[in-house]
Design an enzyme around this catalytic site. Structure first.
Site, PDB file in Angstrom:
ATOM      1  N   ILE A  40       0.833  -1.202  -0.121  1.00  7.08           N
ATOM      2  CA  ILE A  40       0.183   0.065  -0.023  1.00  7.08           C
ATOM      3  C   ILE A  40       0.860   1.201   0.202  1.00  7.08           C
ATOM      4  O   ILE A  40       1.829   1.428   0.992  1.00  7.08           O
ATOM      5  CB  ILE A  40      -1.081  -0.068   1.217  1.00  7.08           C
ATOM      6  CG1 ILE A  40      -1.723  -1.253   1.220  1.00  7.08           C
ATOM      7  CG2 ILE A  40      -1.701   1.274   1.449  1.00  7.08           C
ATOM      8  CD1 ILE A  40      -2.806  -1.364   2.485  1.00  7.08           C
ATOM      9  N   SER A  41       0.618   2.119  -1.172  1.00  4.68           N
ATOM     10  CA  SER A  41       1.421   3.147  -0.935  1.00  4.68           C
ATOM     11  C   SER A  41       0.599   4.352  -1.438  1.00  4.68           C
ATOM     12  O   SER A  41       0.475   4.902  -2.511  1.00  4.68           O
ATOM     13  CB  SER A  41       2.535   2.948  -2.335  1.00  4.68           C
ATOM     14  OG  SER A  41       3.349   4.218  -2.386  1.00  4.68           O
TER      15      SER A  41
END
Length: 139
Positions: A40-41
């Site tokens: 998750i960025s």
């Protein structure tokens, strides 16, 4: 008396995690190994940094955005983070009370409602279409 603190995921920690993972992926790529990274960025700046680390070294960087509604993320949450965030027991959860900055121009967008097999198939199809267009630096 010390007040009870709710678990918090901090932006600086998220950004540092993305940077570290990008550096490790770059090391793999420099040694001729294809690195597929799933994380998750949520912030565009961290993704831009990851891309620039690779591109400045002459290494291909392909961003795949899995467009998944928050409700679907919550239904797949094995650790119960979304339920905890809804009750206030956890703060700064991406998509709940912390933003997710949708990528402006990822190379590939996958529907988050698609099955894993469909999603993998689309990614492999995309990579196969690139053929020799992806190059690694000399080892």
């Amino acid at each position: 008396m010390r007040s009870e603190q709710r678990p918090r995921v901090r932006r600086a920690g998220r950004d540092e995690n993305v940077r570290r993972v990008a550096e490790v992926a770059k090391l793999f790529a420099e040694s001729g190994v294809v690195a597929v990274v799933a994380l998750i960025s949520p912030y565009a700046a961290a993704r831009t940094l990851a891309r620039s680390l690779h591109e400045s070294a002459g290494i291909a960087f392909i961003e795949v955005y899995v467009a998944t509604p928050v409700a679907v993320c919550a239904s797949r949450d094995p650790k119960g983070y979304y339920a905890r965030a809804r009750t206030g027991a956890m703060v700064s959860l991406t998509g709940v009370d912390d933003p997710y900055e949708v990528p402006a121009s990822p190379e590939l967008v996958i529907d988050g409602n698609a099955s894993v097999d469909e999603s993998v198939g689309l990614i492999l199809e995309y990579l196969g279409g690139l053929g020799e267009g992806i190059s690694s630096p000399a080892v």
